[in-house]
Write a protein that holds these residues in place. Structure first.
Motif, short mmCIF file in Angstrom:
data_model
loop_
_atom_site.label_atom_id
_atom_site.label_comp_id
_atom_site.label_asym_id
_atom_site.label_seq_id
_atom_site.Cartn_x
_atom_site.Cartn_y
_atom_site.Cartn_z
N GLN A 40 -1.81 5.05 3.38
CA GLN A 40 -1.96 4.25 4.59
C GLN A 40 -2.75 4.94 5.70
O GLN A 40 -3.59 4.30 6.33
CB GLN A 40 -0.58 3.80 5.09
N PRO A 41 -2.54 6.24 5.98
CA PRO A 41 -3.30 6.87 7.08
C PRO A 41 -4.80 6.95 6.84
O PRO A 41 -5.57 7.11 7.80
CB PRO A 41 -2.68 8.29 7.16
N VAL A 42 -5.26 6.88 5.58
CA VAL A 42 -6.69 7.05 5.29
C VAL A 42 -7.33 5.77 4.76
O VAL A 42 -8.44 5.80 4.24
CB VAL A 42 -6.90 8.19 4.26
N LEU A 43 -6.65 4.63 4.94
CA LEU A 43 -7.13 3.39 4.33
C LEU A 43 -8.51 2.99 4.84
O LEU A 43 -9.33 2.47 4.09
CB LEU A 43 -6.13 2.26 4.60
N PHE A 44 -8.79 3.23 6.13
CA PHE A 44 -10.06 2.80 6.72
C PHE A 44 -11.16 3.86 6.63
O PHE A 44 -12.25 3.66 7.16
CB PHE A 44 -9.85 2.40 8.18
N ASP A 45 -10.90 4.99 5.95
CA ASP A 45 -11.92 6.02 5.80
C ASP A 45 -12.99 5.56 4.81
O ASP A 45 -12.72 4.80 3.87
CB ASP A 45 -11.30 7.32 5.27
N ARG A 46 -14.23 6.03 5.03
CA ARG A 46 -15.29 5.76 4.06
C ARG A 46 -14.99 6.52 2.77
O ARG A 46 -14.59 7.69 2.80
CB ARG A 46 -16.65 6.19 4.61
N ILE A 93 0.86 -1.19 0.00
CA ILE A 93 0.00 0.00 0.00
C ILE A 93 0.89 1.24 0.00
O ILE A 93 1.75 1.38 0.87
CB ILE A 93 -0.91 0.01 1.25
N PRO A 94 0.73 2.14 -0.98
CA PRO A 94 1.55 3.36 -1.00
C PRO A 94 1.48 4.10 0.33
O PRO A 94 0.43 4.17 0.96
CB PRO A 94 0.91 4.17 -2.14
N LEU A 101 -4.48 -5.00 -9.80
CA LEU A 101 -3.45 -5.16 -10.84
C LEU A 101 -4.05 -5.62 -12.15
O LEU A 101 -3.46 -5.40 -13.22
CB LEU A 101 -2.40 -6.17 -10.37
N ARG A 102 -5.22 -6.26 -12.11
CA ARG A 102 -5.87 -6.72 -13.34
C ARG A 102 -7.09 -5.86 -13.66
O ARG A 102 -7.99 -6.26 -14.39
CB ARG A 102 -6.29 -8.18 -13.18
N GLY A 103 -7.12 -4.66 -13.07
CA GLY A 103 -8.20 -3.72 -13.37
C GLY A 103 -9.44 -3.91 -12.54
O GLY A 103 -10.49 -3.34 -12.84
N GLU A 104 -9.38 -4.72 -11.44
CA GLU A 104 -10.57 -4.96 -10.62
C GLU A 104 -11.09 -3.65 -10.04
O GLU A 104 -10.34 -2.81 -9.57
CB GLU A 104 -10.25 -5.93 -9.49
N LYS A 105 -12.41 -3.54 -10.04
CA LYS A 105 -13.07 -2.33 -9.57
C LYS A 105 -13.06 -2.26 -8.05
O LYS A 105 -13.05 -3.28 -7.36
CB LYS A 105 -14.52 -2.33 -10.06
N THR A 106 -13.06 -1.06 -7.47
CA THR A 106 -13.16 -0.87 -6.04
C THR A 106 -14.09 0.30 -5.74
O THR A 106 -14.12 1.27 -6.50
CB THR A 106 -11.78 -0.64 -5.39
N THR A 107 -14.84 0.19 -4.62
CA THR A 107 -15.77 1.27 -4.26
C THR A 107 -15.20 2.20 -3.20
O THR A 107 -15.71 3.29 -2.99
CB THR A 107 -17.07 0.68 -3.68
N GLY A 108 -14.14 1.77 -2.50
CA GLY A 108 -13.61 2.58 -1.42
C GLY A 108 -14.32 2.37 -0.11
O GLY A 108 -13.98 2.98 0.90
N LEU A 109 -15.34 1.49 -0.09
CA LEU A 109 -16.09 1.24 1.14
C LEU A 109 -15.60 0.01 1.88
O LEU A 109 -15.84 -0.14 3.08
CB LEU A 109 -17.58 1.04 0.81
N GLY A 110 -14.91 -0.90 1.18
CA GLY A 110 -14.57 -2.20 1.74
C GLY A 110 -13.83 -2.15 3.06
O GLY A 110 -14.23 -2.79 4.04
N MET A 111 -12.75 -1.38 3.15
CA MET A 111 -11.95 -1.35 4.37
C MET A 111 -12.70 -0.69 5.51
O MET A 111 -12.54 -1.07 6.67
CB MET A 111 -10.63 -0.63 4.12
N SER A 112 -13.53 0.29 5.21
CA SER A 112 -14.34 0.94 6.25
C SER A 112 -15.33 -0.05 6.86
O SER A 112 -15.51 -0.10 8.08
CB SER A 112 -15.09 2.13 5.66
N ILE A 113 -15.97 -0.86 6.01
CA ILE A 113 -16.92 -1.86 6.50
C ILE A 113 -16.21 -2.95 7.29
O ILE A 113 -16.70 -3.40 8.32
CB ILE A 113 -17.71 -2.46 5.32
#
Length: 361
Positions: A304-310, A299-300, A319-331
């Protein structure tokens, strides 16, 4: 006219539930109804106090310690959820599951009592266990499918983009429309499964926990078995370890396995082909530690300091273009905290990432 005592007597005697009253002060069973002799064949209501050591010996060693700790807590006024205990009178006898509900009371003469019920829930427990097993397998399979499909479909999407560039000079509307359909179909197909998995996971944080005492090691091993059988699909190597062999803990099994699946999914996203992903469980005196580690890209440091933010700005495609919502780590953090636990990580770019989940016992 019947008085309340007689009515209560008939209710208790006709119930399939075992009702009990135990005097902590006198170390004596004051009352059990007829269901006691049905639940424990060969036992007698008249010798219930003397039967206690023998009945306790029917529990596996870890369940004995767990039951004694919980009843001591109850006697001291601490609250407990339902106690789920295993019962096996003989080594060759089938395992039974008992649900014990008890509360502390103080009699008029000052005696401290434990009063409650015992119910054989073997059938219900096996039904729930099988449902949890197939739910976990379904979630794991969907995670694997989402990664397995992402690679070839993303490659086809890039090829469609290449064809679009090379055919622009032809000014063929029909050809341009076909290439556009190829691009949209590839993108939508990858997103369809990903969005289903993400939406189901997102709903977990808003649902009340349903805790039960489970063998965490057995459940996590089952999840990793599915990933290990699918190594050829995602081009990664998976390993699992646990100390000791069985780790019992109270948690919401479905929700916690979703947490683990999501962490493993993220590890797959950011680990190159041929990389290694491991899951480990370790029991300590006051807590259980679960770790999910990979040797991926890491993780760059600025994220790292904001990884768990909503809706964190740390979100990035795999790496293969998988989509992310940015909610996963917060949940994930929310679900761990609902279990009274904590989650943190260590990561170095180009070396890998390890997530730690500490759960109270």
């Amino acid at each position: 006219m019947l008085d309340q005592t007689e009515v209560l007597h008939h209710l208790l005697q006709g119930s399939p539930l075992l009702f009990f009253a135990y005097s902590v002060s006198a170390s004596q069973v004051l009352y059990v109804n007829e269901a006691y002799e049905q639940l424990f064949p060969g036992a007698s209501r008249d010798t219930a106090t003397q039967d206690l050591p023998r009945l306790l010996s029917y529990l596996p060693a870890e369940d004995q310690a767990y039951a004694l700790t919980c009843f001591t807590d109850l006697a001291n006024g601490e609250m407990h959820d339902d106690l789920l205990l295993r019962l096996q009178p003989q080594p060759e006898a089938p395992l039974r599951w008992l649900n014990v509900r008890a509360h502390r009371a103080v009699a008029t003469d000052g005696q401290v009592l434990l009063c409650g019920t015992v119910q054989d829930v073997t059938v219900d427990h096996e039904y729930t266990r099988n449902a949890d097993k197939f739910m976990a397998k379904k979630n794991t399979t969907l995670e694997i499918l989402s990664h397995d499909l992402a690679g070839p479909l993303n490659m086809l999407q890039h090829l469609a983009g290449f064809f679009q560039e090379r055919t622009q000079s032809l000014h063929d509307p029909q050809l341009e429309k076909m290439v556009l359909v190829m691009q949209e179909t590839c993108r939508d197909s990858v997103n369809l499964i990903r969005e289903f998995v993400d939406s189901e996971f997102a709903e977990s944080a808003s649902v009340q926990l349903k805790r039960a005492r489970v063998d965490l090691t057995a459940n996590l091993r089952q999840v990793m078995d599915t990933y290990q059988r699918s190594e050829h699909l995602v081009a990664k190597h998976f390993s699992f370890s646990s100390t000791p062999e069985a780790v019992y803990i109270e948690l919401d099994n479905n929700k916690f396995l979703q947490v683990i699946n999501n962490l493993l999914s993220n590890a797959i996203k950011f680990t190159r082909e041929g990389g290694h992903i491991s899951l480990a469980v370790a029991q300590h005196p006051q807590h259980v530690l679960v770790t999910v580690a990979d040797d991926g890209v890491g993780i760059p440091e600025q994220f790292q300091p904001v990884l768990f933010d909503r809706f964190t700005r740390a979100r990035r495609p795999g790496l293969r273009g998988e989509k992310t919502t940015g909610l996963g780590m917060s949940i994930i953090q929310t679900l761990v905290q609902l279990h009274g636990g904590t989650i943190w990580f260590e990561s170095r770019e180009g070396v890998g990432t390890t997530f730690y989940i500490k759960l109270p016992t």
